[in-house]
Design a protein around this motif. Structure first.
Motif, PDB file in Angstrom:
ATOM      1  N   ASN A 188      -0.531   2.707 -16.892  1.00 50.90           N
ATOM      2  CA  ASN A 188      -1.780   3.562 -17.456  1.00 50.90           C
ATOM      3  C   ASN A 188      -1.700   4.770 -16.535  1.00 50.90           C
ATOM      4  O   ASN A 188      -2.422   5.762 -16.840  1.00 50.90           O
ATOM      5  CB  ASN A 188      -2.911   2.686 -17.525  1.00 50.90           C
ATOM      6  N   ALA A 189      -1.806   4.408 -15.235  1.00 48.87           N
ATOM      7  CA  ALA A 189      -2.164   5.773 -14.219  1.00 48.87           C
ATOM      8  C   ALA A 189      -0.964   6.646 -14.270  1.00 48.87           C
ATOM      9  O   ALA A 189      -1.242   7.900 -14.550  1.00 48.87           O
ATOM     10  CB  ALA A 189      -1.946   5.168 -12.735  1.00 48.87           C
ATOM     11  N   LEU A 190       0.193   6.399 -14.614  1.00 47.51           N
ATOM     12  CA  LEU A 190       1.484   7.430 -14.779  1.00 47.51           C
ATOM     13  C   LEU A 190       1.062   7.866 -16.309  1.00 47.51           C
ATOM     14  O   LEU A 190       1.393   9.143 -16.305  1.00 47.51           O
ATOM     15  CB  LEU A 190       2.549   6.734 -14.918  1.00 47.51           C
ATOM     16  N   ALA A 294       4.373   9.972  -9.253  1.00 50.64           N
ATOM     17  CA  ALA A 294       4.486   8.498  -8.849  1.00 50.64           C
ATOM     18  C   ALA A 294       3.307   7.941  -8.719  1.00 50.64           C
ATOM     19  O   ALA A 294       2.424   8.289  -8.409  1.00 50.64           O
ATOM     20  CB  ALA A 294       5.583   8.486  -7.749  1.00 50.64           C
ATOM     21  N   VAL A 295       3.589   6.406  -8.765  1.00 50.99           N
ATOM     22  CA  VAL A 295       2.527   5.527  -8.491  1.00 50.99           C
ATOM     23  C   VAL A 295       3.046   4.357  -7.822  1.00 50.99           C
ATOM     24  O   VAL A 295       4.198   3.817  -8.215  1.00 50.99           O
ATOM     25  CB  VAL A 295       1.848   5.014  -9.758  1.00 50.99           C
ATOM     26  N   GLY A 296       2.463   3.939  -6.599  1.00 45.15           N
ATOM     27  CA  GLY A 296       2.728   3.125  -5.879  1.00 45.15           C
ATOM     28  C   GLY A 296       2.124   1.569  -6.104  1.00 45.15           C
ATOM     29  O   GLY A 296       1.229   1.685  -6.765  1.00 45.15           O
ATOM     30  N   ILE A 297       2.549   0.842  -5.240  1.00 44.77           N
ATOM     31  CA  ILE A 297       1.846  -0.549  -5.145  1.00 44.77           C
ATOM     32  C   ILE A 297       1.698  -1.045  -3.912  1.00 44.77           C
ATOM     33  O   ILE A 297       2.501  -1.356  -3.101  1.00 44.77           O
ATOM     34  CB  ILE A 297       2.541  -1.800  -6.282  1.00 44.77           C
ATOM     35  N   GLY A 298       0.269  -1.409  -3.380  1.00 46.28           N
ATOM     36  CA  GLY A 298       0.024  -1.895  -2.257  1.00 46.28           C
ATOM     37  C   GLY A 298      -1.045  -1.070  -1.679  1.00 46.28           C
ATOM     38  O   GLY A 298      -1.852  -1.628  -0.793  1.00 46.28           O
ATOM     39  N   ALA A 299      -1.136   0.388  -1.700  1.00 47.56           N
ATOM     40  CA  ALA A 299      -1.841   1.049  -0.858  1.00 47.56           C
ATOM     41  C   ALA A 299      -1.847   0.807   0.530  1.00 47.56           C
ATOM     42  O   ALA A 299      -2.859   0.720   1.179  1.00 47.56           O
ATOM     43  CB  ALA A 299      -3.536   0.801  -1.448  1.00 47.56           C
ATOM     44  N   PRO A 301      -0.746   1.459   4.458  1.00 45.73           N
ATOM     45  CA  PRO A 301      -0.826   2.973   5.427  1.00 45.73           C
ATOM     46  C   PRO A 301      -0.081   4.077   5.044  1.00 45.73           C
ATOM     47  O   PRO A 301      -0.545   5.194   5.195  1.00 45.73           O
ATOM     48  CB  PRO A 301      -0.763   2.239   6.890  1.00 45.73           C
ATOM     49  N   GLU A 302       1.039   3.840   4.724  1.00 47.68           N
ATOM     50  CA  GLU A 302       2.279   4.878   4.474  1.00 47.68           C
ATOM     51  C   GLU A 302       1.639   5.364   3.357  1.00 47.68           C
ATOM     52  O   GLU A 302       2.009   6.761   3.167  1.00 47.68           O
ATOM     53  CB  GLU A 302       3.583   4.237   4.529  1.00 47.68           C
ATOM     54  N   ALA A 303       1.344   4.815   2.170  1.00 49.99           N
ATOM     55  CA  ALA A 303       0.985   5.458   1.124  1.00 49.99           C
ATOM     56  C   ALA A 303      -0.444   6.218   1.106  1.00 49.99           C
ATOM     57  O   ALA A 303      -0.559   7.236   0.622  1.00 49.99           O
ATOM     58  CB  ALA A 303       0.740   4.334  -0.109  1.00 49.99           C
ATOM     59  N   ARG A 304      -1.433   5.507   1.944  1.00 47.76           N
ATOM     60  CA  ARG A 304      -2.472   6.213   2.214  1.00 47.76           C
ATOM     61  C   ARG A 304      -2.281   7.586   2.989  1.00 47.76           C
ATOM     62  O   ARG A 304      -3.240   8.577   2.581  1.00 47.76           O
ATOM     63  CB  ARG A 304      -3.521   5.298   2.773  1.00 47.76           C
ATOM     64  N   ARG A 305      -1.468   7.463   4.034  1.00 49.36           N
ATOM     65  CA  ARG A 305      -1.267   8.854   4.622  1.00 49.36           C
ATOM     66  C   ARG A 305      -0.654   9.971   3.622  1.00 49.36           C
ATOM     67  O   ARG A 305      -1.105  11.008   3.452  1.00 49.36           O
ATOM     68  CB  ARG A 305      -0.090   8.379   5.515  1.00 49.36           C
ATOM     69  N   GLU A 306       0.283   9.139   2.592  1.00 45.60           N
ATOM     70  CA  GLU A 306       0.902  10.382   1.678  1.00 45.60           C
ATOM     71  C   GLU A 306      -0.277  10.748   0.630  1.00 45.60           C
ATOM     72  O   GLU A 306      -0.267  11.935   0.398  1.00 45.60           O
ATOM     73  CB  GLU A 306       1.890   9.472   0.733  1.00 45.60           C
ATOM     74  N   LEU A 307      -1.387   9.833   0.491  1.00 42.08           N
ATOM     75  CA  LEU A 307      -2.246  10.202  -0.545  1.00 42.08           C
ATOM     76  C   LEU A 307      -3.273  11.472  -0.160  1.00 42.08           C
ATOM     77  O   LEU A 307      -3.719  12.067  -0.806  1.00 42.08           O
ATOM     78  CB  LEU A 307      -3.202   9.228  -1.138  1.00 42.08           C
ATOM     79  N   GLN A 351      -7.118  -2.290  -7.134  1.00 39.28           N
ATOM     80  CA  GLN A 351      -7.888  -1.203  -7.572  1.00 39.28           C
ATOM     81  C   GLN A 351      -6.849   0.122  -7.354  1.00 39.28           C
ATOM     82  O   GLN A 351      -6.170  -0.018  -6.498  1.00 39.28           O
ATOM     83  CB  GLN A 351      -9.003  -1.006  -6.416  1.00 39.28           C
ATOM     84  N   LEU A 352      -7.010   0.819  -8.414  1.00 39.72           N
ATOM     85  CA  LEU A 352      -6.182   2.014  -8.141  1.00 39.72           C
ATOM     86  C   LEU A 352      -6.558   3.121  -7.235  1.00 39.72           C
ATOM     87  O   LEU A 352      -8.031   3.472  -7.580  1.00 39.72           O
ATOM     88  CB  LEU A 352      -6.220   2.698  -9.432  1.00 39.72           C
ATOM     89  N   VAL A 353      -6.017   3.246  -6.128  1.00 42.21           N
ATOM     90  CA  VAL A 353      -6.652   4.442  -5.012  1.00 42.21           C
ATOM     91  C   VAL A 353      -5.851   5.372  -5.316  1.00 42.21           C
ATOM     92  O   VAL A 353      -4.591   5.691  -5.483  1.00 42.21           O
ATOM     93  CB  VAL A 353      -6.161   3.705  -3.668  1.00 42.21           C
ATOM     94  N   THR A 354      -6.650   6.696  -5.330  1.00 42.96           N
ATOM     95  CA  THR A 354      -5.937   7.939  -5.742  1.00 42.96           C
ATOM     96  C   THR A 354      -6.619   8.849  -4.513  1.00 42.96           C
ATOM     97  O   THR A 354      -7.343   8.692  -3.726  1.00 42.96           O
ATOM     98  CB  THR A 354      -6.569   8.627  -6.877  1.00 42.96           C
ATOM     99  N   PRO A 355      -6.170  10.238  -4.604  1.00 45.67           N
ATOM    100  CA  PRO A 355      -6.308  11.179  -3.472  1.00 45.67           C
ATOM    101  C   PRO A 355      -7.973  11.426  -3.592  1.00 45.67           C
ATOM    102  O   PRO A 355      -8.640  11.560  -2.616  1.00 45.67           O
ATOM    103  CB  PRO A 355      -5.519  12.425  -3.970  1.00 45.67           C
ATOM    104  N   LYS A 356      -8.648  11.309  -4.865  1.00 43.57           N
ATOM    105  CA  LYS A 356      -9.775  11.422  -4.908  1.00 43.57           C
ATOM    106  C   LYS A 356     -10.886  10.447  -4.518  1.00 43.57           C
ATOM    107  O   LYS A 356     -12.080  10.670  -4.038  1.00 43.57           O
ATOM    108  CB  LYS A 356     -10.205  11.911  -6.545  1.00 43.57           C
TER     109      LYS A 356
END
Length: 377
Positions: A188-190, A294-299, A301-307, A351-356
């Protein structure tokens, strides 16, 4: 004067103090003066003087104006020994392990840790070691579905109950993410991203698999695919790449794939953040970042950095909060060891974590050291 039930070597005042502290120790209760008098049967003046003395010496403290709480943890009964076989050294496993160590200290259990190193042979060898150590309960976090039955048989023969993290195991209590729900959230996020960026269209769906984990974890992929096929118009192709859930294989396979296909708008998700970030790096290298969502799974540290990067094409990651696993898993383990009823499966918060909204869930992002240095890969 010692009571008839006390030996000549016991001090009645100390015994009363111990009885008082035991009442406060039970489930870390907060009790009022009146409740303490009623529960201990002490005379009010003696109880009051004991409370003031124990407070002065730091053994208890006041909670609010009228309650007392103990500063001590009194050990009662057997101290349990729990075995933990970690999946490996990735940031998800490291967060789970750290949480378990903290929780073991809080729950006053001994935790014996071994590293499965993402290996079937090592996972089986570690299981045998922990069985020989006579652990009271096993926490198993290993990657390979094909050896789950062997592990289950090994622990069952030894009479050792098991909590399985993320990868189901026959006879074990499961703790981890609801893979079907995670897939629905990713899909749904995609979908929303494609509607926002590309008017609800796309030219390809790229899925990063991890077949060794088995059918249950791969529900993340199939559920996301189902959402998009149902709700996104067009007869776009679906491409599966066996990434093993790792950054480098995902990067190399996606790079090779992009060399064989024309430029096209691609929706991307996978079994975890590391695989998705590897594929995103390949799109960036090929100069096609604008053609990927793209949507990742896990959130992780590497993904949080990217976001937090400007113009990132990672529109979100489904946070499962592995840093919180430890307390829930240890509570499950202690309940099992005390013979209390537990459900066959317990799911983590998602929880879906986004840049916002990242600051809402990770307000002070600490970029942990990870096995993969994204800046230089």
């Amino acid at each position: 004067m010692a009571s008839a039930k006390q030996s000549g070597y016991q001090l009645e005042t100390v015994s009363r103090a111990c009885a008082l502290l035991r009442e406060l120790n039970e489930e870390r209760k907060q009790l009022s003066f009146t409740e303490i008098v009623q529960r201990t049967g002490m005379e009010q003046t003696a109880c009051f003087r004991l409370l003031r003395t124990l407070e002065h010496e730091g053994f208890l403290r006041r909670s609010g104006r009228h309650k007392y709480v103990s500063n001590l943890r009194i050990l009662t009964g057997k101290r349990f020994c729990i075995g933990y076989a970690a999946q490996g050294h990735d940031s998800f496993s490291m967060a789970v392990g750290q949480g378990l160590r903290w929780a073991a200290n809080e729950h006053l259990v001994d935790l014996i840790e071994l590293d499965n190193q993402s290996s079937q042979k090592i996972a089986l060898r570690n299981a045998e070691k922990l069985v020989n150590h006579n652990v009271d309960l096993m926490i198993e976090f290993q990657l390979h579905e094909r050896i789950a039955g062997k592990l289950s048989h090994l622990f069952k023969e030894a009479g050792i109950p098991v909590v399985a993290i993320e990868i189901p195991q026959p006879g074990a209590v499961f703790f981890g993410m609801d893979n079907h729900q995670v897939g629905l959230m990713a899909g749904n996020a995609l979908l929303r991203a494609a509607q926002r960026e590309w008017n609800g269209e796309c030219d390809e769906l790229l899925l990063l698999d991890r077949e060794v984990a088995g059918s249950v974890p791969n529900l993340r992929i199939s559920s996301a695919q189902s959402v998009l096929r149902k709700k996104l118009a067009g007869n776009w192709p679906i491409t599966h790449l066996e990434s093993r859930g790792e950054f480098i294989p995902a990067f190399e396979l996606t790079r090779k794939h992009l060399q064989t296909v024309p430029k096209r708008r691609t929706l991307l998700t996978g079994t975890n953040d590391l695989a998705v970030l590897g594929a995103l790096r390949a799109f960036d290298e090929a100069g096609r970042s604008s053609l990927c969502l793209a949507v990742g799974i896990g959130a992780l540290p590497e993904a949080r950095r990217e976001l937090q990067l400007p113009n990132t094409r990672l529109v979100g990651s489904i946070a499962t909060f592995p840093e919180r696993y430890g307390d829930t898993v240890l509570k499950l383990a202690v309940d099992i060891l005390h013979g209390r009823p537990v459900p066959p499966a317990v799911y983590t918060t998602m929880q879906l974590v986004t840049p916002k909204n990242i600051d809402q869930f990770y307000p002070k992002v600490i970029f942990e050291q990870s096995d993969i240095d994204l800046a230089s890969s």
